[in-house]
Scaffold this motif. Structure first.
Motif, short mmCIF file in Angstrom:
data_model
loop_
_atom_site.label_atom_id
_atom_site.label_comp_id
_atom_site.label_asym_id
_atom_site.label_seq_id
_atom_site.Cartn_x
_atom_site.Cartn_y
_atom_site.Cartn_z
N PRO A 66 2.25 9.44 -8.31
CA PRO A 66 1.27 8.77 -7.35
C PRO A 66 -0.20 9.26 -7.73
O PRO A 66 -0.43 10.30 -7.55
CB PRO A 66 1.88 8.98 -6.12
CG PRO A 66 3.28 9.27 -6.22
CD PRO A 66 3.52 10.01 -7.48
N ASP B 107 0.71 -1.16 -0.07
CA ASP B 107 -0.02 -0.08 -0.13
C ASP B 107 0.99 1.04 -0.10
O ASP B 107 2.10 1.27 0.04
CB ASP B 107 -0.93 -0.08 1.09
CG ASP B 107 -2.08 -1.23 1.20
OD1 ASP B 107 -2.65 -1.29 0.10
OD2 ASP B 107 -2.27 -1.81 2.40
N GLY B 108 0.30 2.47 -0.11
CA GLY B 108 0.99 3.88 0.03
C GLY B 108 0.83 4.44 -1.30
O GLY B 108 -0.13 4.12 -2.15
N ASP B 109 1.58 5.21 -1.53
CA ASP B 109 1.69 6.10 -2.85
C ASP B 109 1.78 5.07 -4.28
O ASP B 109 1.29 5.58 -5.21
CB ASP B 109 2.97 6.89 -2.81
CG ASP B 109 2.63 8.19 -1.81
OD1 ASP B 109 1.53 8.44 -1.47
OD2 ASP B 109 3.63 9.06 -1.54
N TRP B 110 2.58 4.10 -3.94
CA TRP B 110 2.76 3.31 -5.28
C TRP B 110 2.33 1.94 -4.74
O TRP B 110 3.06 0.92 -4.45
CB TRP B 110 4.44 3.29 -5.61
CG TRP B 110 4.85 4.49 -5.84
CD1 TRP B 110 5.65 5.25 -5.06
CD2 TRP B 110 4.91 5.23 -7.15
NE1 TRP B 110 5.96 6.34 -5.75
CE2 TRP B 110 5.52 6.40 -7.03
CE3 TRP B 110 4.05 5.24 -8.15
CZ2 TRP B 110 5.84 7.32 -7.97
CZ3 TRP B 110 4.26 6.12 -9.16
CH2 TRP B 110 4.91 7.38 -9.21
N PRO B 111 0.90 1.69 -4.97
CA PRO B 111 0.35 0.28 -4.56
C PRO B 111 0.54 -0.81 -5.62
O PRO B 111 0.46 -0.51 -6.79
CB PRO B 111 -1.18 0.68 -4.26
CG PRO B 111 -1.32 1.84 -5.14
CD PRO B 111 -0.10 2.74 -5.24
#
Length: 272
Positions: free
Chosen positions: A231, A148-152
């Motif tokens: 992102p 997960d996060g900005d670049w999933p």
């Protein structure tokens, strides 16, 4: 097999900007992955320049990528980073994947190579060389695993048993490649390397392909088309003129080229 004793670990860590201690643990694995993709671009320029070979021996790769500041395509980068992980003490194997993105073909040749690292009896997908669409840190190698996060990203498993790595974009999941974890060895890499360099259907020997993954933005240059990915936003595309294309390796992708290579690329772009 992975030549860890021959790697100049300090020089590699300096090249990728990794600071701190290293140990065969998850913190180091994450840190090395992120540092490598930030610093070292995917680079097929040797093939475009018509070089007769792309050496996969460790000494040649350290000279090219670590000392000269070049990038490399996936086979080159995997050989280098495998030696680094071996030197540090990680346990891992290599596997090959069938690239799907931009082709839509689930049954093409398995040309992409990455690593499966074992930590506390748990496997992790470690892939530093897929380029602009690849993961920024390792992902746990298990069905329905997610980053997960900005670049999933996630991993799904198909009925035939193949895993599929997906980049979860705003416009929908992008299937990157399908794979099993059947082990591949350096001797297999030589065959794949020869295909990428010489085969008429190779995607890497007829136009420039440069890719880089950084924390805030990802870039892909295919021919003269520059793709920029941020992102949570749809990708943008721009056609570069000849001068912009020639300056892109250094200015956008951080690749250091010899003056003679720049002139050779200019002649290629000028055409016959």
């Amino acid at each position: 097999m992975w030549q860890g004793s021959g790697v100049d670990l300090d020089a590699y860590l300096t090249r990728v900007g990794y600071q701190g201690d290293v140990a065969p643990d998850l913190a180091t694995l994450r840190g090395l992955h992120a540092a490598h993709v930030d610093a070292i671009a995917f680079d097929n320029l040797d093939a475009v320049l018509g070089r007769p070979t792309v050496p996969l021996d460790l000494d040649s790769l350290q000279e090219k990528i670590v000392r000269q500041g070049r990038g490399g395509w996936c086979l080159e980068q995997v050989v280098l980073v495998a030696a680094v992980l071996d030197r540090i003490g990680f346990t891992f194997s290599a596997f090959a994947g069938r690239t799907r993105i931009r082709t839509g073909n689930k049954f093409g040749p398995a040309l992409h190579v990455a690593l499966c690292v074992q930590l506390d009896d748990e496997p992790w997908l470690f892939d530093v060389s897929f380029g602009a669409y690849g993961p920024h840190v390792p992902i746990r190698l298990a069905e329905n695993s997610r980053l997960d996060g900005d670049w999933p990203f996630d991993l799904v498993r198909e009925p035939n048993g193949e895993y599929v790595l997906r980049f979860l974009r705003p416009e929908g999941p992008a299937e990157l490649y399908g794979f099993t974890t059947d082990a591949r060895y350096p001797s297999d890499f030589e065959l794949l390397n020869h295909f990428c360099l010489t085969h008429p259907r190779s995607p890497f020997n007829h136009r420039m392909v440069l890719q880089r993954t950084q924390p805030e933005v990802r870039h892909l240059l295919a021919g003269s088309t520059l793709t920029e990915i941020r992102p949570g936003e749809p990708a943008t595309f721009r056609e570069l003129d000849k001068d912009e294309t020639l300056s892109a390796p250094e200015e956008i992708f951080g690749i250091t080229l010899e003056p003679g290579d720049v002139q050779a690329l200019r002649k290629i772009l000028d055409g016959p």
